[in-house]
Design an enzyme around this catalytic site. Structure first.
Site, PDB file in Angstrom:
ATOM      1  N   SER A  79       0.832  -1.211   0.000  1.00  0.00           N
ATOM      2  CA  SER A  79       0.000   0.000   0.000  1.00  0.00           C
ATOM      3  C   SER A  79       0.865   1.260   0.000  1.00  0.00           C
ATOM      4  CB  SER A  79      -0.914   0.011   1.228  1.00  0.00           C
ATOM      5  OG  SER A  79      -1.834  -1.050   1.178  1.00  0.00           O
ATOM      6  N   GLU A 108      -2.189 -14.231   1.222  1.00  0.00           N
ATOM      7  CA  GLU A 108      -2.574 -13.292   2.279  1.00  0.00           C
ATOM      8  C   GLU A 108      -4.065 -13.379   2.587  1.00  0.00           C
ATOM      9  OE1 GLU A 108      -1.671  -9.201   1.536  1.00  0.00           O
ATOM     10  OE2 GLU A 108      -2.391  -8.550   3.503  1.00  0.00           O
TER      11      GLU A 108
END
Length: 383
Positions: free
Chosen positions: A126, A242
Site C-alpha cells: 500500500s 494473504e
C-alpha cells in the site's frame, strides 16, 4: 465442528493440547492485539524449536509438512488456548512466494531465518494515494547496473517498525501500459541507508502499522524476485496467500468463545433471541472453517487460489466484524469500557477487538476490491 478426528488425529490433538498447555506462557493467552516482539518472538522461537512454526511448509524447506487435517487440528487448538497472533508476513507470504518464484540463492538466504524467527518481514504494497489499487503505486526503482535505486514510500505496513526485511512492489517501467505491466517485486533490507520508518497508532490503541520512506535506497539487483516488470503476477499469487491467511478460522473461533463467556456473565445467554443469533454465528464459523480447509487443500495440491481466495477473504473478514458486533451486544452496559471486563471465567476484552476488527476488511485488498474481482472473473461483468 464439521469433521471428526481419526484415532491418529485424536492422538495428535492430545499431543498439541498438552504441549501448548505446558509451554504457552499465561501472559500471552487471550491477547486481542499482537504482542510486541520482545514478548512474542520468544514464543515464535519456542514453536520453531518444536518444529511447529510452519505446519504448511514442506519439510525440505524446514516446515512441518503437516497434512490438511493436522493443520486444522493445530488451528483449533491454538484458538482454544487463546494463542497470540504471530507475525505472518514471512511464514504465510514471502516464504511460500520464494518457494514458488525465488531463486535457489534467495531460498537459501531467506527461508531459514523465517523458520527460526531471527528475521522479521514486512509487506510493502500500500502507498499514500494508491491504497488497495496496486496498479497505481508510485514508488520507483530505477535499475542502474548491478543495483536498483528506490525512491518513494509505503504505508499501512504491518510491523514495519519491527521488521528487518520488506518484500515490495515497485514501479520499474513508468511508461508501461497497462500500468501493472511496469511493476517488479523486490526484497529490501530495511537496515539500508536512506530508509526512515514511522509507526502509526490506530484507533484500537496499538501501533501495528507503520509508514516507510525510501530516499534513494540502493538495492542489489539480485534481490529481484522473478523477472523485471513481472511483479504483478507474483503480487497476485502472494495476495492469494494473504487472503487465505487473513481468513484463518482461529480468529473467528477465539471471537466466538469471547461472546459465549461474556453472554454467560451478563445473563443474555438465556435470551432466546440472542441464542438464535449465537447459533447463526456458530454455524457461520463452522462454514468458514470448511471453506478455509477447502482452500488449504487446494494450495497443498499446488493449485494457486483464484477467485476462491476472494470468496473466503470476504466471508472471513466480514464474519469477524459481525462476531465482534455480537460481542458488543453480549457485553451490554460493559461494552463501552476500555478496560477488559472481569467475569467468572476470566477477563474478556470487548472494546479493543471490536475496534481492531474494523480494519480486517481492508487486509489483502478491501472487500470492494474482492467483489470487483468476483464480478469480472466469475460473473464476467464489464469492468
Amino acid at each position: 465442528m464439521f469433521r471428526h478426528d481419526t484415532p491418529a488425529e485424536a492422538s495428535f490433538r492430545t499431543e498439541v493440547r498438552s504441549w501448548l498447555e505446558a509451554n504457552l506462557p499465561g501472559s500471552l493467552r487471550d491477547r486481542t492485539t499482537r504482542p510486541p516482539p520482545v514478548e512474542l518472538m520468544p514464543w515464535y522461537q519456542t514453536l520453531s524449536r518444536k518444529g511447529w512454526i510452519a505446519p504448511h511448509w514442506p519439510r525440505q524447506h524446514g516446515g512441518m509438512g503437516a497434512t490438511l487435517n493436522e493443520q486444522i487440528v493445530m488451528t483449533e487448538e491454538l484458538a482454544r488456548i487463546g494463542a497470540p497472533h504471530l507475525p505472518v508476513q514471512g511464514l504465510n507470504h514471502i516464504g511460500p512466494i520464494l518457494m514458488e518464484f525465488g531463486s535457489e540463492a534467495q531460498q537459501k538466504k531467506h527461508l531459514p531465518p523465517i523458520i527460526d524467527g531471527s528475521v522479521i518481514w514486512a509487506q510493502g504494497y500500500s502507498e499514500p494515494g494508491a491504497g488497495s489499487d496496486l496498479a497505481s503505486l508510485a514508488t520507483r526503482a530505477t535499475l542502474n547496473g548491478d543495483h536498483f535505486v528506490v525512491k518513494g514510500s509505503k504505508i499501512w505496513t504491518t510491523w514495519g517498525h519491527h521488521s528487518d526485511w520488506m518484500f515490495a512492489l515497485v514501479r520499474t517501467d513508468p511508461d508501461a501500459q497497462p500500468r501493472h505491466a511496469g511493476i517488479s517485486f523486490i526484497l529490501i533490507d530495511l537496515h539500508s541507508p536512506g530508509i526512515r520508518i514511522r509507526p502509526i497508532v490506530t484507533i484500537a490503541g496499538d501501533d501495528e502499522f507503520a509508514e516507510v520512506f525510501f530516499d534513494d535506497v540502493v538495492v542489489p539487483a539480485e534481490n529481484l524476485v522473478g523477472k523485471l516488470n513481472d511483479g504483478w503476477r507474483i503480487a497476485n499469487a502472494l495476495l492469494g496467500h494473504e487472503r487465505l491467511g487473513t481468513s484463518n478460522p482461529q480468529f473467528a473461533l477465539q471471537a466466538l468463545e469471547r461472546i459465549k463467556v461474556m453472554a454467560r456473565a451478563t445473563g443474555i445467554i438465556a435470551d432466546p433471541a440472542f441464542q438464535d443469533r449465537l447459533a447463526a454465528a456458530s454455524i457461520n464459523v463452522t462454514a468458514l472453517s470448511a471453506m478455509f480447509s477447502h482452500a488449504v487443500e487446494l494450495t497443498n495440491n499446488e493449485r494457486s487460489l483464484g477467485p476462491e481466495s476472494s470468496v473466503v477473504k470476504i466471508f472471513g473478514s466480514e464474519l469477524l466484524q459481525s462476531l465482534n458486533e455480537l460481542l458488543i451486544e453480549a457485553a451490554g452496559g460493559h461494552a463501552a469500557m476500555e478496560e477488559p471486563v472481569a467475569t467468572n471465567a476470566g477477563v474478556v476484552d470487548v472494546a479493543v477487538p471490536f475496534l481492531f476488527s474494523r480494519r480486517v476488511t481492508i487486509y489483502g485488498g478491501s472487500s470492494e476490491i474482492q467483489r470487483n474481482v468476483l464480478a469480472r472473473r466469475v460473473l464476467n461483468l464489464p469492468a
